[in-house]
Every structure is written in C-alpha cells, then in structure tokens.
Enzyme design. Sequence first.
Site, PDB file in Angstrom:
ATOM      1  N   ALA A  26       0.813  -1.224   0.000  1.00 43.48           N
ATOM      2  CA  ALA A  26       0.000   0.000   0.000  1.00 43.48           C
ATOM      3  C   ALA A  26       0.844   1.271   0.000  1.00 43.48           C
ATOM      4  O   ALA A  26       0.411   2.327  -0.463  1.00 43.48           O
ATOM      5  CB  ALA A  26      -0.940  -0.027   1.200  1.00 43.48           C
ATOM      6  N   THR A  30       0.347   5.462  -1.642  1.00 45.40           N
ATOM      7  CA  THR A  30       0.006   6.602  -0.766  1.00 45.40           C
ATOM      8  C   THR A  30       0.308   7.925  -1.472  1.00 45.40           C
ATOM      9  O   THR A  30      -0.403   8.906  -1.288  1.00 45.40           O
ATOM     10  CB  THR A  30       0.785   6.547   0.558  1.00 45.40           C
ATOM     11  N   ASP A 108      -5.562  -1.620  -6.507  1.00 39.08           N
ATOM     12  CA  ASP A 108      -5.995  -0.357  -7.130  1.00 39.08           C
ATOM     13  C   ASP A 108      -5.715  -0.275  -8.635  1.00 39.08           C
ATOM     14  O   ASP A 108      -6.112   0.689  -9.286  1.00 39.08           O
ATOM     15  CB  ASP A 108      -5.321   0.830  -6.397  1.00 39.08           C
ATOM     16  N   HIS A 123      -3.413  -9.967  -4.426  1.00 38.60           N
ATOM     17  CA  HIS A 123      -4.686  -9.842  -3.694  1.00 38.60           C
ATOM     18  C   HIS A 123      -5.829  -9.485  -4.625  1.00 38.60           C
ATOM     19  O   HIS A 123      -6.868  -9.003  -4.186  1.00 38.60           O
ATOM     20  CB  HIS A 123      -4.556  -8.781  -2.588  1.00 38.60           C
TER      21      HIS A 123
HETATM   22  N1  APR Z   1       7.064   5.406   0.556  1.00 44.01           N
HETATM   23  C1  APR Z   1       7.592   4.336   1.228  1.00 44.01           C
HETATM   24  N2  APR Z   1       6.910   3.641   2.170  1.00 44.01           N
HETATM   25  C2  APR Z   1       5.652   4.065   2.444  1.00 44.01           C
HETATM   26  C3  APR Z   1       5.048   5.166   1.805  1.00 44.01           C
HETATM   27  C4  APR Z   1       5.816   5.844   0.818  1.00 44.01           C
HETATM   28  N3  APR Z   1       5.342   6.909   0.152  1.00 44.01           N
HETATM   29  N4  APR Z   1       3.798   5.328   2.315  1.00 44.01           N
HETATM   30  C5  APR Z   1       3.639   4.358   3.243  1.00 44.01           C
HETATM   31  N5  APR Z   1       4.741   3.600   3.316  1.00 44.01           N
HETATM   32  C6  APR Z   1       4.970   2.391   4.114  1.00 44.01           C
HETATM   33  C7  APR Z   1       4.489   2.455   5.537  1.00 44.01           C
HETATM   34  O1  APR Z   1       5.556   2.846   6.376  1.00 44.01           O
HETATM   35  C8  APR Z   1       4.053   1.009   5.810  1.00 44.01           C
HETATM   36  O2  APR Z   1       5.053   0.275   6.500  1.00 44.01           O
HETATM   37  O3  APR Z   1       4.192   1.391   3.486  1.00 44.01           O
HETATM   38  C9  APR Z   1       3.854   0.388   4.427  1.00 44.01           C
HETATM   39  C10 APR Z   1       2.421  -0.039   4.168  1.00 44.01           C
HETATM   40  O4  APR Z   1       2.138  -1.093   5.052  1.00 44.01           O
HETATM   41  P1  APR Z   1       0.618  -1.572   5.248  1.00 44.01           P
HETATM   42  O5  APR Z   1      -0.232  -0.395   5.497  1.00 44.01           O
HETATM   43  O6  APR Z   1       0.671  -2.693   6.259  1.00 44.01           O
HETATM   44  O7  APR Z   1       0.193  -2.149   3.833  1.00 44.01           O
HETATM   45  P2  APR Z   1       0.650  -3.516   3.172  1.00 44.01           P
HETATM   46  O8  APR Z   1       2.003  -3.919   3.656  1.00 44.01           O
HETATM   47  O9  APR Z   1       0.464  -3.369   1.728  1.00 44.01           O
HETATM   48  O10 APR Z   1      -0.444  -4.544   3.747  1.00 44.01           O
HETATM   49  C11 APR Z   1      -0.424  -5.830   3.212  1.00 44.01           C
HETATM   50  O11 APR Z   1      -2.415  -6.387   4.408  1.00 44.01           O
HETATM   51  O12 APR Z   1      -4.467  -6.005   5.231  1.00 44.01           O
HETATM   52  C12 APR Z   1      -3.798  -6.529   4.181  1.00 44.01           C
HETATM   53  O13 APR Z   1      -4.807  -6.700   2.070  1.00 44.01           O
HETATM   54  C13 APR Z   1      -4.121  -5.812   2.895  1.00 44.01           C
HETATM   55  O14 APR Z   1      -2.699  -5.839   0.946  1.00 44.01           O
HETATM   56  C14 APR Z   1      -2.758  -5.488   2.316  1.00 44.01           C
HETATM   57  C15 APR Z   1      -1.813  -6.349   3.139  1.00 44.01           C
END
Ligand code: APR
Length: 250
Positions: A26, A30, A108, A123
């Site tokens: 994710a 962002t 997305d 996913h």
């Molecule tokens: N650049 C670098 N890192 C970033 C940025 C950015 N611009 N924005 C956010 N992050 C980092 C955050 O620090 C965080 O550690 O991205 C990470 C996102 O982690 P999560 O929110 O846990 O998302 P993700 O790892 O994709 O989750 C995995 O969990 O709930 C399920 O289906 C959902 O696909 C998701 C999976």
Amino acid sequence: MSRDQDVDRLASLLANSARIVVLTGAGMSTESGIPDFRSEGGVWEDEDLLAAMSDGYLRRSPEDFWPKFKATFLNQRFLTAVPNRGHQALVQLEKMGKQVEVYTQNVDGLHQQSGSSRVMEIHGNARTAYCPRCHHEYDLDYVLEHPVPRCSWETQKGGVCDTILHPDTVLFGQAVRYLNECIDELGRTDLFLILGTSLTVDPVASLPMYKPRGCPLVIINLDETRFDSMADLRIHEKIGDVLPLAVSRL
Ligand code: APR
C-alpha cells in the site's frame, strides 16, 4: 548512509540487474492519495472494517459487507487516483530493457495504469466482481450501480441466477494468488526490490525468505520492517523521493 549515498547504491544495484522482481504494498500508492492500512490514520484503524473484510463476513452479512467494501476500495479517492513517480520509475526500468516482474498486494490497478507490462495481483483487484455460483464476471459500473450486486445471468430454467457477487479481491480467509509464481521467479532474478509494505501479512510477508543467496534485497519503506536486517540496502524514505532519482542516474 546519506540519502544521496543510498540513491547511488540503489542506482548501482539497478544498473547491474537485467531481471528484477518487485513486491509492492500500500505504501506504493500513498503518494497517489490512497491511504495505506497500518500507518497512522491507516484503513485498518477502523477495527470493525478490518473484521468485515473477510470471506465469511461477506457470506454472513452481504448487506453490510458491500457498502463497507465500496466505501474503502471504491470511493472517489481510490477511483480517481493516478499512478505516481514510483510507479513510473518501474515503467522506466522496463523501457531500459530490464525485465520487471511486479507482484503487488494492491488492488488499485495503478501499476497496470502506469504501463507496467508484467503485473501479478496477489490480492486481486477491487474494480471487478464475479458470481461465485456461475462464475460470470461483472465490471465496475455494474458493481457501483447495485448496493449489493447480484448475478443477473439468465439460468437455463429461464430465471435469473441472483447470487450475491464476490469482489475480485482476495479477502481475509482466502488464498492469495501468484505466490508460487513469485517464488519461482525469485529463483531467476538479479534483484529483489520491495516497495511500500510493512511485510506483516503472511504468506506474502515471508517472500524475502525465498530470495536466493547472492541475490541482492532492497527494501524501500518509510517504517522499519522485520526483514530490514536481511536487506543489502534499506531506505526509510518515500519511494517517490528515491526510486525515480536512482533510475534517473542509470
Ligand atoms: N514510501 C515508502 N513507504 C511508504 C510510503 C511511501 N510513500 N507510504 C507508506 N509507506 C509504508 C508504511 O511505512 C508502511 O510500513 O508502506 C507500508 C504499508 O504497510 P501496510 O499499510 O501494512 O500495507 P501492506 O504492507 O500493503 O499490507 C499488506 O495487508 O491487510 C492486508 O490486504 C491488505 O494488501 C494489504 C496487506
């Protein structure tokens, strides 16, 4: 190391790689305006929502599941998001003749929208849905048109299937996709690049364990991850601030 030294090191690892496996989360989106899940203000701060995004809840309470799913994954911010500099940097690497296999946890569609040619959606995708009974697929317009979308397929008896649709997204309790393909590809890659994921949700989160010895691992993530110590290079910066800069130095 300073950011500039990190970027130089990243550029050199990219320059020496013909085949790159990229795992995104994710944090990749962002900078396109889509919140992630576990950062402060993330989607899963709403614990009821987290509990509702499961296959079991969809079966038990579809009338509550579907509005929650749409509010999270099919809201205006999600649907109007466009690829950011990080997505485009991956496309640039392909244009330089590198093989870039993107395995994304995101639903997305931004990697495809940016022009990446090899995108595996671990996913699934939030924009389409299917009938779990007759397996017919339904597009975004159809899903948005109906509060709780049902299958409108004509049955042989002349009636309508009418089964409640399932989003093309892997929900909690369901098997993820492309895991074995990713593990196979890791065996042939020159670089494993992990972008914007907290690496907290198995089995995807354990993929760094499948990296062959001698294959460099790079993690670009704002927060620390449990695999940082394994990485040859870890950069706790925004993807958009470092990846495009490294690619521009190739
Ligand atoms: N650049 C670098 N890192 C970033 C940025 C950015 N611009 N924005 C956010 N992050 C980092 C955050 O620090 C965080 O550690 O991205 C990470 C996102 O982690 P999560 O929110 O846990 O998302 P993700 O790892 O994709 O989750 C995995 O969990 O709930 C399920 O289906 C959902 O696909 C998701 C999976």
